[in-house]
Motif scaffolding. Structure first.
Motif, PDB file in Angstrom:
ATOM      1  N   HIS A  64       1.023  -0.990  -0.339  1.00 30.56           N
ATOM      2  CA  HIS A  64       0.016  -0.150   0.222  1.00 30.56           C
ATOM      3  C   HIS A  64       0.458   1.193   0.111  1.00 30.56           C
ATOM      4  CE1 HIS A  64      -3.146  -2.756   0.614  1.00 30.56           C
ATOM      5  NE2 HIS A  64      -2.679  -3.403   2.008  1.00 30.56           N
ATOM      6  N   LYS A  65       1.154   1.354  -1.091  1.00 31.48           N
ATOM      7  CA  LYS A  65       2.911   2.438  -1.675  1.00 31.48           C
ATOM      8  C   LYS A  65       1.948   3.115  -2.520  1.00 31.48           C
ATOM      9  CE  LYS A  65       6.256   0.934   1.383  1.00 31.48           C
ATOM     10  NZ  LYS A  65       6.552   0.895   2.871  1.00 31.48           N
ATOM     11  N   GLN A  66       2.835   4.205  -2.490  1.00 28.33           N
ATOM     12  CA  GLN A  66       2.858   5.154  -3.672  1.00 28.33           C
ATOM     13  C   GLN A  66       3.516   5.349  -4.293  1.00 28.33           C
ATOM     14  OE1 GLN A  66       1.102   9.414  -3.384  1.00 28.33           O
ATOM     15  NE2 GLN A  66      -0.262   9.146  -5.422  1.00 28.33           N
ATOM     16  N   VAL A  67       3.820   5.520  -5.459  1.00 28.82           N
ATOM     17  CA  VAL A  67       5.504   5.309  -6.123  1.00 28.82           C
ATOM     18  C   VAL A  67       5.448   6.497  -7.162  1.00 28.82           C
ATOM     19  CG1 VAL A  67       6.690   4.274  -7.388  1.00 28.82           C
ATOM     20  CG2 VAL A  67       5.910   3.290  -5.767  1.00 28.82           C
ATOM     21  N   LEU A  68       6.030   7.603  -7.397  1.00 27.51           N
ATOM     22  CA  LEU A  68       5.786   8.538  -8.470  1.00 27.51           C
ATOM     23  C   LEU A  68       7.723   8.400  -8.765  1.00 27.51           C
ATOM     24  CD1 LEU A  68       3.510  11.477  -6.754  1.00 27.51           C
ATOM     25  CD2 LEU A  68       2.864   9.772  -8.294  1.00 27.51           C
ATOM     26  N   LEU A  69       7.700   8.236 -10.148  1.00 24.63           N
ATOM     27  CA  LEU A  69       8.861   7.411 -10.970  1.00 24.63           C
ATOM     28  C   LEU A  69       9.449   8.511 -12.632  1.00 24.63           C
ATOM     29  CD1 LEU A  69      10.324   4.448 -10.928  1.00 24.63           C
ATOM     30  CD2 LEU A  69      10.424   6.116 -12.901  1.00 24.63           C
ATOM     31  N   ALA A  70      10.543   9.281 -11.741  1.00 21.11           N
ATOM     32  CA  ALA A  70      10.482  10.362 -13.622  1.00 21.11           C
ATOM     33  C   ALA A  70      11.158   9.760 -14.278  1.00 21.11           C
ATOM     34  CB  ALA A  70      10.406  11.829 -12.982  1.00 21.11           C
ATOM     35  N   THR A  71      11.287   9.400 -15.036  1.00 22.52           N
ATOM     36  CA  THR A  71      12.379   8.706 -16.257  1.00 22.52           C
ATOM     37  C   THR A  71      12.145   9.307 -17.677  1.00 22.52           C
ATOM     38  OG1 THR A  71      12.665   6.858 -16.513  1.00 22.52           O
ATOM     39  CG2 THR A  71      10.866   7.308 -16.628  1.00 22.52           C
ATOM     40  N   HIS A  72      13.588   9.342 -18.091  1.00 18.62           N
ATOM     41  CA  HIS A  72      13.477   8.788 -19.346  1.00 18.62           C
ATOM     42  C   HIS A  72      13.742   7.336 -20.520  1.00 18.62           C
ATOM     43  CE1 HIS A  72      14.351  13.472 -18.660  1.00 18.62           C
ATOM     44  NE2 HIS A  72      14.156  14.041 -19.471  1.00 18.62           N
ATOM     45  N   SER A  73      13.496   6.666 -19.360  1.00 21.23           N
ATOM     46  CA  SER A  73      14.185   5.332 -20.013  1.00 21.23           C
ATOM     47  C   SER A  73      12.865   4.589 -20.733  1.00 21.23           C
ATOM     48  CB  SER A  73      14.185   4.373 -18.921  1.00 21.23           C
ATOM     49  OG  SER A  73      14.275   3.254 -19.326  1.00 21.23           O
ATOM     50  N   THR A  74      13.105   4.558 -22.095  1.00 21.80           N
ATOM     51  CA  THR A  74      13.128   4.100 -23.835  1.00 21.80           C
ATOM     52  C   THR A  74      11.737   2.600 -23.118  1.00 21.80           C
ATOM     53  OG1 THR A  74      14.367   3.222 -24.651  1.00 21.80           O
ATOM     54  CG2 THR A  74      13.600   5.124 -25.154  1.00 21.80           C
ATOM     55  N   GLU A  75      12.645   2.080 -22.195  1.00 23.27           N
ATOM     56  CA  GLU A  75      12.580   0.272 -22.001  1.00 23.27           C
ATOM     57  C   GLU A  75      11.962   1.037 -20.256  1.00 23.27           C
ATOM     58  OE1 GLU A  75      13.231  -3.512 -21.375  1.00 23.27           O
ATOM     59  OE2 GLU A  75      14.123  -2.693 -22.528  1.00 23.27           O
ATOM     60  N   ILE A  76      11.630   1.488 -20.050  1.00 24.92           N
ATOM     61  CA  ILE A  76      10.310   1.526 -19.122  1.00 24.92           C
ATOM     62  C   ILE A  76       9.033   2.421 -19.275  1.00 24.92           C
ATOM     63  CG2 ILE A  76       9.313   2.849 -16.894  1.00 24.92           C
ATOM     64  CD1 ILE A  76      12.214   2.862 -15.941  1.00 24.92           C
TER      65      ILE A  76
ATOM     66  N   ARG B 295       8.259   1.754 -22.188  1.00 27.95           N
ATOM     67  CA  ARG B 295       7.497   0.589 -22.796  1.00 27.95           C
ATOM     68  C   ARG B 295       7.055   0.074 -22.084  1.00 27.95           C
ATOM     69  NH1 ARG B 295      11.554  -3.238 -27.132  1.00 27.95           N
ATOM     70  NH2 ARG B 295      12.549  -3.506 -24.487  1.00 27.95           N
ATOM     71  N   GLY B 296       7.432  -0.610 -21.381  1.00 28.89           N
ATOM     72  CA  GLY B 296       6.712  -1.397 -21.022  1.00 28.89           C
ATOM     73  C   GLY B 296       5.662  -0.859 -19.854  1.00 28.89           C
ATOM     74  N   ALA B 297       5.142   0.025 -19.680  1.00 30.80           N
ATOM     75  CA  ALA B 297       3.928   0.946 -19.149  1.00 30.80           C
ATOM     76  C   ALA B 297       2.863   1.015 -19.694  1.00 30.80           C
ATOM     77  CB  ALA B 297       4.967   2.304 -18.082  1.00 30.80           C
ATOM     78  N   ASP B 298       1.751   1.146 -18.926  1.00 27.22           N
ATOM     79  CA  ASP B 298       0.481   1.071 -19.169  1.00 27.22           C
ATOM     80  C   ASP B 298       0.445   2.441 -19.752  1.00 27.22           C
ATOM     81  OD1 ASP B 298      -2.377   1.289 -19.367  1.00 27.22           O
ATOM     82  OD2 ASP B 298      -2.887   0.353 -17.942  1.00 27.22           O
TER      83      ASP B 298
ATOM     84  N   GLY C 290       5.623   9.302 -28.905  1.00 23.63           N
ATOM     85  CA  GLY C 290       5.949  10.335 -28.986  1.00 23.63           C
ATOM     86  C   GLY C 290       7.516  11.032 -27.470  1.00 23.63           C
ATOM     87  N   LEU C 291       7.378  10.054 -26.176  1.00 22.57           N
ATOM     88  CA  LEU C 291       8.293  10.122 -25.039  1.00 22.57           C
ATOM     89  C   LEU C 291       9.281   9.176 -25.448  1.00 22.57           C
ATOM     90  CD1 LEU C 291       5.234   9.335 -22.586  1.00 22.57           C
ATOM     91  CD2 LEU C 291       5.746  11.309 -23.558  1.00 22.57           C
ATOM     92  N   PHE C 292       9.424   8.898 -25.998  1.00 22.24           N
ATOM     93  CA  PHE C 292      10.831   8.532 -26.580  1.00 22.24           C
ATOM     94  C   PHE C 292      11.150   8.711 -27.071  1.00 22.24           C
ATOM     95  CE2 PHE C 292       7.764   4.461 -27.653  1.00 22.24           C
ATOM     96  CZ  PHE C 292       7.568   3.773 -26.509  1.00 22.24           C
TER      97      PHE C 292
ATOM     98  N   LEU D 191      16.223   3.031 -28.550  1.00 19.88           N
ATOM     99  CA  LEU D 191      15.006   4.477 -29.075  1.00 19.88           C
ATOM    100  C   LEU D 191      15.230   3.374 -30.813  1.00 19.88           C
ATOM    101  CD1 LEU D 191      14.124   6.937 -30.259  1.00 19.88           C
ATOM    102  CD2 LEU D 191      16.383   7.418 -31.420  1.00 19.88           C
ATOM    103  N   PHE D 192      16.008   2.416 -30.844  1.00 19.31           N
ATOM    104  CA  PHE D 192      15.644   1.794 -32.576  1.00 19.31           C
ATOM    105  C   PHE D 192      14.842   0.861 -31.919  1.00 19.31           C
ATOM    106  CE2 PHE D 192      16.798  -2.195 -34.671  1.00 19.31           C
ATOM    107  CZ  PHE D 192      17.240  -2.103 -35.360  1.00 19.31           C
ATOM    108  N   LEU D 193      14.660  -0.036 -30.824  1.00 16.23           N
ATOM    109  CA  LEU D 193      13.429  -1.034 -30.760  1.00 16.23           C
ATOM    110  C   LEU D 193      11.508  -0.395 -30.854  1.00 16.23           C
ATOM    111  CD1 LEU D 193      15.530  -3.385 -28.114  1.00 16.23           C
ATOM    112  CD2 LEU D 193      15.060  -4.035 -30.247  1.00 16.23           C
ATOM    113  N   GLN D 194      11.901   0.997 -30.506  1.00 10.50           N
ATOM    114  CA  GLN D 194      11.094   2.054 -30.271  1.00 10.50           C
ATOM    115  C   GLN D 194      10.696   1.672 -31.918  1.00 10.50           C
ATOM    116  OE1 GLN D 194       9.019   1.994 -27.681  1.00 10.50           O
ATOM    117  NE2 GLN D 194      10.667   0.409 -26.041  1.00 10.50           N
TER     118      GLN D 194
END
Length: 421
Positions: A165-177, A179-182, A205-207, A269-272
């Protein structure tokens, strides 16, 4: 450390510095819970043990480490009357059902003997399971992590959020993350506003490298299906100039894409892009900078530090430190600037560099490979730009075909072959 000391270190961005303290607290609390559940019994009741394993932070941490890394932690007893530091060892093994089985012959070793990626992962995850934390604000916790660990970290953090029961807010520029995120979980910040994505396609547009400034490249790329990733567009302009000097046609079905990230990031980037353009092929080109020379193949310029390149993506690194090293030729600089060659040689010598006669060869002297080409050509009062008003591109235009280095010819041939396929 005291609570104040821990908070001070975390506030300075040094959360990893308190990792032993956090692990000690989690382990101590787990021992207390186990002792209480065992009171009046020979062993803990099955239902109580199952609940403990699913909810206790230390149990969750140990299970996760076994699943992801094949190891668990061993915290030695600590008494501040006798001990000056908290001892934590790692033990290698594997999970067999609920039981962790150690590898035979493996000797426990200190936590800090593990790799930096593991320690970073552990620091984030240990803070996440800590009962003192209910909301985590994470600023690019994926930085410096292998792509597979990035996605696993987010997956495990999501599980913690639901289980503990925790809240996680994550700032990222990772395409791997990304790509898998809803897409409904992704908030996009633009200008002064922020909003959740409404469609899965909006993630494109975010990759990395894919912002509004780059959108015009997508349609040409869908048609061309060939991509050249460079650090700056000036690099591709120099390649075009050299191709012209050699009488080579620059491919028309090639999209040039500036991105200064490393090859691991460029691969994402290429994979995306390839998920949108299945026939896509790419060549990624970077300066060597401070990379060890033996990580670059002498004949092909292949980046040997990347162990699992994609079959349709070629990773290349200049053997000379910077692309500008390939124009450090006094004769060409003299022609471009209209100055005497002896004056140019003297100006370059100030930078502790004597240009050898075999300037164009692959086996040119190490001093030529390691020279600070950017500084010599265009940075500072003693640069060729400052002294004579010439840019690397100007010098490239003044080079004769036989003066263009073999590395450049190798690279141009590879670009041509990729676009001819």
């Amino acid at each position: 450390m005291s609570g104040a000391e821990r908070r001070a270190m975390t506030g300075r961005g040094l959360a990893g510095g308190v990792i032993r303290n956090i692990l000690h607290d989690l382990h101590r609390d787990n021992e207390r819970k186990r002792a209480k559940l065992k009171e009046g019994r020979t062993k803990i009741k099955g239902s109580d043990l199952e609940k403990l394993r699913s909810e206790d932070p230390w149990e969750v941490l140990q299970t996760t480490l076994a699943e992801v890394f094949g190891l668990q932690l061993e915290v030695a007893p600590f008494n501040d009357l006798y001990h000056t530091y908290i001892k934590v060892n790692t033990i290698k093994g594997k999970l067999e059902g609920r039981k962790f089985v150690r590898h035979s012959g493996f000797r426990p070793r200190d936590l800090m003997a593990e790799g930096s990626g593991f320690l970073q992962w552990l620091s984030v995850y240990a803070l996440a399971v800590s009962p003192e934390v209910c909301t985590l604000l994470l600023d690019e916790p994926d930085a410096h992590l292998h792509p597979s660990l990035q996605s696993q970290l987010v997956e495990k953090l999501e599980a913690i959020g639901q289980r503990l029961h925790k809240q996680v807010l994550l700032a990222t520029h990772s395409t791997e993350i990304l790509r898998g995120a809803d897409h409904l979980q992704v908030m996009h910040f633009s200008g002064l506003g922020a909003k959740y994505l409404q469609e899965a396609d909006q993630k494109i547009g975010l990759f990395l490298g894919l912002g509004s400034d780059y959108a015009p490249k997508l349609d040409p790329l869908r048609k061309a299906k060939r991509l050249l990733i460079v650090e700056n567009l000036s690099d591709s302009r120099m390649l075009r100039i050299w191709a012209e000097r050699l009488g080579l046609a620059w491919p028309k079905n090639l999209v040039e894409w500036p991105w200064n990230g490393g090859h691991a990031e460029r691969k994402q980037l290429f994979l995306q892009l390839q998920s949108e353009i299945p026939e896509l092929k790419a060549l990624s080109l970077r300066d060597r900078d401070d990379m060890e020379l033996n990580h670059v193949d002498q004949e092909t310029l292949r980046d040997k530090s990347i162990q699992a390149p994609h079959i349709n993506m070629v990773l290349r690194v200049w053997r000379r430190r910077h692309i500008e090293n390939y124009v450090l030729l006094p004769a060409a600089i003299a022609r471009a600037s209209g100055r005497d060659i002896a004056e140019i040689e003297a100006a370059i010598a100030i930078h502790a560099l004597i240009v050898p006669a075999n300037f164009a060869a692959k086996d040119v002297a190490l001093a030529m490979l390691d020279a600070r080409g950017k500084e010599i050509t265009q940075k500072g009062a003693g640069s060729m730009r400052a002294l004579y008003g010439v840019s690397p591109e100007d010098i490239a235009k003044a080079m004769e075909p036989n003066e263009i280095p073999e590395d450049v010819k190798t690279l141009l041939n590879q670009i041509s072959n990729m676009c001819a396929d």
